[in-house]
Write an enzyme that holds these catalytic residues in place. Sequence first.
Site, PDB file in Angstrom:
ATOM      1  N   GLU A  40      10.966   6.387   6.919  1.00 37.91           N
ATOM      2  CA  GLU A  40      11.991   5.935   5.961  1.00 37.91           C
ATOM      3  C   GLU A  40      13.395   6.346   6.402  1.00 37.91           C
ATOM      4  O   GLU A  40      14.334   5.554   6.320  1.00 37.91           O
ATOM      5  CB  GLU A  40      11.708   6.511   4.575  1.00 37.91           C
ATOM      6  CG  GLU A  40      10.544   5.831   3.880  1.00 37.91           C
ATOM      7  CD  GLU A  40       9.453   6.806   3.493  1.00 37.91           C
ATOM      8  OE1 GLU A  40       9.265   7.807   4.227  1.00 37.91           O
ATOM      9  OE2 GLU A  40       8.778   6.566   2.472  1.00 37.91           O
ATOM     10  N   ASP A  82      14.741   1.181  -1.816  1.00 42.45           N
ATOM     11  CA  ASP A  82      13.339   0.801  -1.583  1.00 42.45           C
ATOM     12  C   ASP A  82      13.091  -0.624  -2.045  1.00 42.45           C
ATOM     13  O   ASP A  82      12.294  -1.349  -1.472  1.00 42.45           O
ATOM     14  CB  ASP A  82      12.407   1.747  -2.345  1.00 42.45           C
ATOM     15  CG  ASP A  82      12.061   2.975  -1.535  1.00 42.45           C
ATOM     16  OD1 ASP A  82      11.540   2.819  -0.424  1.00 42.45           O
ATOM     17  OD2 ASP A  82      12.340   4.094  -2.002  1.00 42.45           O
ATOM     18  N   ARG A 113      18.755   7.546   0.067  1.00 44.54           N
ATOM     19  CA  ARG A 113      17.613   6.743  -0.379  1.00 44.54           C
ATOM     20  C   ARG A 113      17.655   6.608  -1.897  1.00 44.54           C
ATOM     21  O   ARG A 113      17.873   7.590  -2.616  1.00 44.54           O
ATOM     22  CB  ARG A 113      16.305   7.417   0.022  1.00 44.54           C
ATOM     23  CG  ARG A 113      15.135   6.604  -0.461  1.00 44.54           C
ATOM     24  CD  ARG A 113      13.831   7.299  -0.272  1.00 44.54           C
ATOM     25  NE  ARG A 113      12.774   6.526  -0.894  1.00 44.54           N
ATOM     26  CZ  ARG A 113      11.600   7.000  -1.210  1.00 44.54           C
ATOM     27  NH1 ARG A 113      11.310   8.259  -0.952  1.00 44.54           N
ATOM     28  NH2 ARG A 113      10.702   6.239  -1.769  1.00 44.54           N
ATOM     29  N   ASP A 115      -3.320  16.708  -6.131  1.00 44.22           N
ATOM     30  CA  ASP A 115      -3.240  16.874  -4.684  1.00 44.22           C
ATOM     31  C   ASP A 115      -4.575  16.520  -4.018  1.00 44.22           C
ATOM     32  O   ASP A 115      -5.612  17.098  -4.343  1.00 44.22           O
ATOM     33  CB  ASP A 115      -2.868  18.333  -4.377  1.00 44.22           C
ATOM     34  CG  ASP A 115      -2.640  18.545  -2.901  1.00 44.22           C
ATOM     35  OD1 ASP A 115      -1.480  18.426  -2.466  1.00 44.22           O
ATOM     36  OD2 ASP A 115      -3.628  18.803  -2.180  1.00 44.22           O
ATOM     37  N   HIS A 138       0.498   2.349   1.279  1.00 42.98           N
ATOM     38  CA  HIS A 138       1.258   3.609   1.344  1.00 42.98           C
ATOM     39  C   HIS A 138       0.635   4.560   0.326  1.00 42.98           C
ATOM     40  O   HIS A 138       0.784   4.387  -0.891  1.00 42.98           O
ATOM     41  CB  HIS A 138       2.740   3.368   1.028  1.00 42.98           C
ATOM     42  CG  HIS A 138       3.544   4.640   1.109  1.00 42.98           C
ATOM     43  ND1 HIS A 138       4.548   4.850   2.024  1.00 42.98           N
ATOM     44  CD2 HIS A 138       3.463   5.797   0.397  1.00 42.98           C
ATOM     45  CE1 HIS A 138       5.037   6.065   1.882  1.00 42.98           C
ATOM     46  NE2 HIS A 138       4.394   6.654   0.880  1.00 42.98           N
ATOM     47  N   GLU A 186      -2.275   8.745   6.087  1.00 46.95           N
ATOM     48  CA  GLU A 186      -2.224   9.239   7.471  1.00 46.95           C
ATOM     49  C   GLU A 186      -3.294  10.269   7.778  1.00 46.95           C
ATOM     50  O   GLU A 186      -3.784  10.341   8.897  1.00 46.95           O
ATOM     51  CB  GLU A 186      -0.892   9.968   7.702  1.00 46.95           C
ATOM     52  CG  GLU A 186       0.288   9.116   7.959  1.00 46.95           C
ATOM     53  CD  GLU A 186       1.541   9.977   7.841  1.00 46.95           C
ATOM     54  OE1 GLU A 186       1.687  10.926   8.618  1.00 46.95           O
ATOM     55  OE2 GLU A 186       2.341   9.699   6.941  1.00 46.95           O
ATOM     56  N   GLY A 233       0.615   8.220  -0.865  1.00 41.96           N
ATOM     57  CA  GLY A 233       1.151   9.587  -0.929  1.00 41.96           C
ATOM     58  C   GLY A 233       0.958  10.077  -2.343  1.00 41.96           C
ATOM     59  O   GLY A 233       0.005   9.666  -3.020  1.00 41.96           O
TER      60      GLY A 233
END
Length: 412
Positions: free
Chosen positions: A392, A156, A99, A292, A210, A343, A212
Amino acid sequence: MATLPVLVLNSGSSSIKFSVYEAAGSERRKLFEGEVEDIGANARENRGKFWIKSYAQDANGTKLVDEAPVVPDLDAGFALIAKALKQPPFPPPAAIGHRMVCGGPTVTENQRLTPELIDEMERYTAFAPLHTPVAIYIMRQVLREFPDVPNFVCLDSYFHRNLRPVARQLPIPEAYSAMGIRRFGAHGLSCESIVAHLQPYVPARLIVAHLGNGASISAILDGQSIDTSMGLTPTGGIISGSRTGDIDPGVLLYILRDLAGRATSTVDAANQLEKIVNKQSGLLGVSKLTNDMRSLRRAIAEGNADARLAVDEFTYSIRKFIGSYVAVLGGLDMLVFTGGIGENDSATRAEICAGLEPLGILLDPTLNQARGEAKISASGSSATVLVIPPAEDLMIVNHVCRLLKEQLETQQ
Ligand code: ADP
């Protein structure tokens, strides 16, 4: 039908992840995955984490390795993985996929990896400064460790290669555009995996959020990315864990001038600025606490106002992007949440969607408690809202199998 073991390498700024799939025709089966985490200076008490799971017998995975070794640097981290992968139960790989966030303006297609290609992509490290150095390091090591195995790079930026000109071209002087400075976007493999997952019923007007540690929003028309929130680098767009997202360029100039007084050189000042916008800003900068989301949610529950403001800025910037992409797409058929926050964090999803009812986005509060794949929109919502985990590595395996087949065909 021949079964091909395919090894996938996917690195973060202080982690090396791998997975091993078995590919037979269009069938894919994950056999193993593993990771070395907390490599280098950030490691707690200088200990990293090394784990491997097998999926050969159990779909939920069986731990084969679970250790806390000393991992002072990338060499030590990679050595753990290379040693493990060269012995049973790991099958010798038939092909290896890497990746890469962005290969720069000259490397925009997924393709066979060569030392020359790595050198070319390395020229554009500044286009993904958190990700490219580790990815380049691993590519070189893997070519050395597995010299007889075909390696492929999977980008990507590939999914975003046909952005509309108005989204792709940045409003800068021609001299810089000619150097390849434009919007490349990121999270393309994630978005591509969502589109593949939705086949054959890919909605015409789709937005993928997305969310994250890095976070982005993409506008996808008839399965093609036409605009995406990240820019030249993954620093742009919505705010994320420790990155600013889009910001008035005047702020960067102000900080740069401030740093210039104390820096040892122009490069030193630029490096310090890069650290500020990539590692000290975003949710971490505003909360003064953490990047976080789980920790932020705990802090909010305890009444921490800075944590509340940080998460509010995050959801506000996402809401603004979703609204603008509904305008770009001329309406919306589906919104997909993915990534660790997308998620798992129902509160973030609810806070983002609050107020989006006029755009036809209405969540069902009970369905929204779901974690993992689920439909979470209410029956009266004109856009369907889904949660879909990204895949991915599976996308990389698909690209590798296609490229391997093309290569064999041209050799015949
Ligand atoms: P990366 O971009 O590094 O791949 P991930 O997609 O794993 O990151 O997402 C990491 C983020 O997801 C962190 O902010 C983490 O707190 C958040 N996250 C993971 N699990 C949960 C959860 N159960 N509830 C809320 N946030 C979560």
